[in-house]
Structures are given as structure tokens and as C-alpha cells.
Design an enzyme around this catalytic site. Structure first.
Site, short mmCIF file in Angstrom:
data_model
loop_
_atom_site.label_atom_id
_atom_site.label_comp_id
_atom_site.label_asym_id
_atom_site.label_seq_id
_atom_site.Cartn_x
_atom_site.Cartn_y
_atom_site.Cartn_z
N HIS A 184 11.25 19.47 -34.43
CA HIS A 184 11.75 19.75 -35.78
C HIS A 184 11.09 18.83 -36.79
O HIS A 184 10.88 17.65 -36.53
CB HIS A 184 13.27 19.59 -35.84
CG HIS A 184 14.00 20.64 -35.10
ND1 HIS A 184 14.29 21.87 -35.64
CD2 HIS A 184 14.49 20.67 -33.84
CE1 HIS A 184 14.94 22.60 -34.76
NE2 HIS A 184 15.07 21.88 -33.65
N LYS A 197 -4.21 1.58 -15.27
CA LYS A 197 -5.49 1.20 -14.67
C LYS A 197 -6.37 2.42 -14.50
O LYS A 197 -5.90 3.55 -14.55
CB LYS A 197 -5.29 0.48 -13.34
CG LYS A 197 -4.76 1.34 -12.22
CD LYS A 197 -4.66 0.51 -10.94
CE LYS A 197 -4.36 1.39 -9.74
NZ LYS A 197 -4.37 0.63 -8.49
N SER A 225 5.73 9.36 -12.29
CA SER A 225 7.04 10.03 -12.35
C SER A 225 7.93 9.41 -13.43
O SER A 225 7.96 8.20 -13.60
CB SER A 225 7.76 9.89 -11.01
OG SER A 225 7.09 10.60 -10.01
N THR A 247 3.97 10.59 -25.22
CA THR A 247 4.04 10.95 -26.64
C THR A 247 2.68 10.86 -27.34
O THR A 247 2.58 11.23 -28.49
CB THR A 247 5.05 10.06 -27.38
OG1 THR A 247 4.65 8.70 -27.23
CG2 THR A 247 6.47 10.26 -26.82
N LYS A 248 1.67 10.33 -26.63
CA LYS A 248 0.32 10.20 -27.19
C LYS A 248 -0.69 10.64 -26.15
O LYS A 248 -0.39 10.65 -24.95
CB LYS A 248 0.04 8.74 -27.58
CG LYS A 248 0.93 8.25 -28.68
CD LYS A 248 0.60 6.83 -29.05
CE LYS A 248 1.54 6.42 -30.19
NZ LYS A 248 1.43 5.03 -30.51
#
Length: 135
Positions: A63, A128, A105, A110-111
């Protein structure tokens, strides 16, 4: 396939949820595990020989919190060739997981994550390098 582009030898578990199949492309030899949720208002591309493991959530919508009407906005997600998104990961709108990259996991991505890395955490970060695998 309802408009999805699915490569040869792809395995998609019968409990996978896909919002808009015509916005999904999966390369040859890939695998999508149990209870994966592909919330794809925008295009989701999963590369060749890639894995998205069980209970992961690929989310292309968010949103616009700066608009008083709070509309949904959409951004594509790309999972690279030979990448592995391990169990219970969240991949946010607009993210690219690099070729050969492993996402540990439970990570919250988010980037963009670079090619041939092992990444993890909340927020997800490169940890790594991973040696390239030739296929």
C-alpha cells in the site's frame, strides 16, 4: 497454466497459491514447494534450476502509505537462475534475488541480493560468497 509461462521439468506443489498466473514465469528445472504463496499483482519471474521452498511468500503488492486513499502499488520480483529461497522466507515487492544466491530460512528480503551469495536475516543481508555452480 492459465497464461503462466512454465519451463520444462518444473515441479509446482499442488498447495502453491498464485494470484495471477499470467504474471508468473518459471524457468526450466525449477521447483516451488508446499504452501508457497505467490501474491503477484506484478510479474514474478523464477529463473532456471531455482527453488522456492515451502511456506515462502513472494509479495509484489504494497500500500502507498503516503496517499490518503492507501492504494495498492505493485513491483515485480525476480528470483535468479540457480537461486534458492529457503523455507518460510518473505520476499518484498521489487526485489531481485541474484543468480545462484541462497536465502536462508526465515529471512525477510526487502532489498536486492547480489549474485552467488549466501544471505539471511531480518532484514536479509549478504553473509558470504557462494562458489558458482556450472550447469
Amino acid at each position: 497454466a492459465f497464461g503462466a509461462k512454465i519451463g520444462q521439468g518444473v515441479k509446482i506443489n499442488n498447495t502453491v497459491k498464485v494470484l495471477y498466473p499470467w504474471e508468473l514465469e518459471i524457468g526450466d528445472g525449477s521447483w516451488v514447494g508446499w504452501d508457497v504463496d505467490i501474491y503477484n499483482y506484478a510479474k514474478v519471474t523464477i529463473g532456471r534450476m531455482a527453488v522456492v521452498s515451502q511456506y515462502s511468500y513472494l509479495c509484489t503488492g504494497i500500500h502507498d502509505y503516503e496517499d490518503p486513499l492507501f492504494p495498492l502499488v505493485f513491483f515485480p520480483i525476480t528470483i535468479g537462475d540457480q537461486a534458492w529461497v529457503a523455507a518460510k522466507c518473505f520476499v518484498a515487492p521489487g526485489v531481485r534475488v541474484g543468480n545462484g544466491t541462497i536465502i536462508a530460512s526465515g529471512s525477510v528480503v526487502t532489498k536486492d541480493m547480489p549474485d552467488w551469495q549466501i544471505c539471511g536475516g531480518n532484514p536479509c543481508k549478504p553473509i558470504k560468497e557462494r562458489p558458482p555452480i556450472r550447469s
